[in-house]
Design a protein around this motif. Structure first.
Motif, PDB file in Angstrom:
ATOM      1  N   LEU A   5       0.807  -1.220   0.000  1.00 15.69           N
ATOM      2  CA  LEU A   5       0.000   0.000   0.000  1.00 15.69           C
ATOM      3  C   LEU A   5       0.840   1.269   0.000  1.00 15.69           C
ATOM      4  N   TYR A   6       1.903   1.288   0.797  1.00 15.80           N
ATOM      5  CA  TYR A   6       2.563   2.560   1.087  1.00 15.80           C
ATOM      6  C   TYR A   6       3.910   2.755   0.415  1.00 15.80           C
ATOM      7  N   VAL A   7       4.566   1.705  -0.050  1.00 20.19           N
ATOM      8  CA  VAL A   7       5.846   1.889  -0.732  1.00 20.19           C
ATOM      9  C   VAL A   7       5.693   2.696  -2.032  1.00 20.19           C
ATOM     10  N   PRO A   8       4.686   2.419  -2.878  1.00 20.55           N
ATOM     11  CA  PRO A   8       4.524   3.267  -4.065  1.00 20.55           C
ATOM     12  C   PRO A   8       4.315   4.753  -3.729  1.00 20.55           C
ATOM     13  N   ILE A   9       3.542   5.020  -2.658  1.00 19.49           N
ATOM     14  CA  ILE A   9       3.332   6.405  -2.253  1.00 19.49           C
ATOM     15  C   ILE A   9       4.644   7.019  -1.779  1.00 19.49           C
ATOM     16  N   ALA A  10       5.413   6.252  -1.012  1.00 18.95           N
ATOM     17  CA  ALA A  10       6.705   6.751  -0.528  1.00 18.95           C
ATOM     18  C   ALA A  10       7.651   7.055  -1.691  1.00 18.95           C
TER      19      ALA A  10
END
Length: 271
Positions: A20-25
């Motif tokens: 969920l959050y690695v692409p956003i990071a």
């Protein structure tokens, strides 16, 4: 008895969070990239945030999206709360089944169908497409989510509190405003935030119902990404993520503060 946390559960949670959050990071990190190539790291820089200030088209689209999302959230919250009150308070009234079906239909209906149907409606009644039509379309989509959230809170609500207020001479509408609404306010705020976020994120329905001068940010980003990802897109996406995060955190803190105040007042009341 406490359940033992297994390695499988831990790994599943970690993989889910990474997904969920690695692409956003990565998007946030590359928004500070100095290189013109979005996939090549060239060092830390605010270059593309400064360039974003000169991109009037994408800034205008972001402002349009925020205004549409705010108007949508206000309308969806009001209509969704009223629909939830009708479904809970009126019991099994005549026409409840078709009413419920119409309220909940947008949750399961493909957005392409909703967008096309609303487009045909606006053309049939000769309404010029723009911010108003997009707001109405987004309200149609998000109202059902507000209804579900508020209805779940109303199902556990103690209606004797409102009845006691009316027995003491309070008119029904004032009793709702002073007794019922404050107690269900966390659910109403949650519905407002969900409607705001869904409207801000929508691309499919907006592409059917928007018009000249009312291009939303998702449409602008989609049209530009087809020609190649510009570094400014990473910057504006990071700013929108930060904006939504700040609003969500503020709403969460406000809800917690309100709940703490209510608990404090309840403890001060004589038994």
């Amino acid at each position: 008895m406490h359940r033992r946390t297994s390695a499988f559960n831990i790994v599943s949670v970690v993989l889910g969070l990474v997904f969920l959050y690695v692409p956003i990071a990565i998007l946030v990190i590359y928004s500070f990239n100095d290189s013109k190539l979005v996939a090549v790291w060239g060092g830390w820089s605010l270059r593309w945030y400064r360039a974003l200030l000169d991109d009037s088209a994408i800034l205008q689209a972001a402002w349009v999206s925020v205004r549409i999302a705010f108007m949508t959230a206000c309308l969806a919250t009001m209509l969704g709360t009223l629909a939830a009150l009708a479904l809970v308070r009126m019991g099994r009234f005549r026409g409840r089944l078709p009413f419920s079906a119409m309220v909940y239909a947008p949750m399961v209906m493909p957005e392409v169908i909703i967008g096309l149907a609303l487009l045909l409606l606006f053309v049939a009644i000769d309404i010029e497409r723009g911010m108003i039509t997009t707001t109405l379309a987004h309200t149609t989509l998000t109202m059902c989510f507000v209804t579900v959230i508020v209805q779940s809170r109303l199902l556990a609500f103690d209606w004797s509190l409102e009845e006691a207020a009316m027995d003491l001479g309070c008119p029904p509408f004032r009793a709702f405003l002073t007794v019922t609404l404050p107690l269900i306010l966390p659910a109403v705020l949650a519905g407002f935030m969900l409607a705001f976020t869904l409207s801000l994120d929508d691309l499919v329905i907006a592409s059917f119902t928007t018009g000249p001068g009312a291009t939303t940010l998702p449409i602008r980003i989609y049209s530009e990404v087809r020609l190649g990802v510009k570094p400014e897109i990473n910057a504006i996406s990071t700013l929108m993520i930060a904006f939504v995060a700040i609003v969500v955190v503020a709403a969460s803190l406000l809800t917690k503060r309100y709940a703490a105040t209510e608990r404090g007042e309840a403890r001060r009341e004589p038994s």
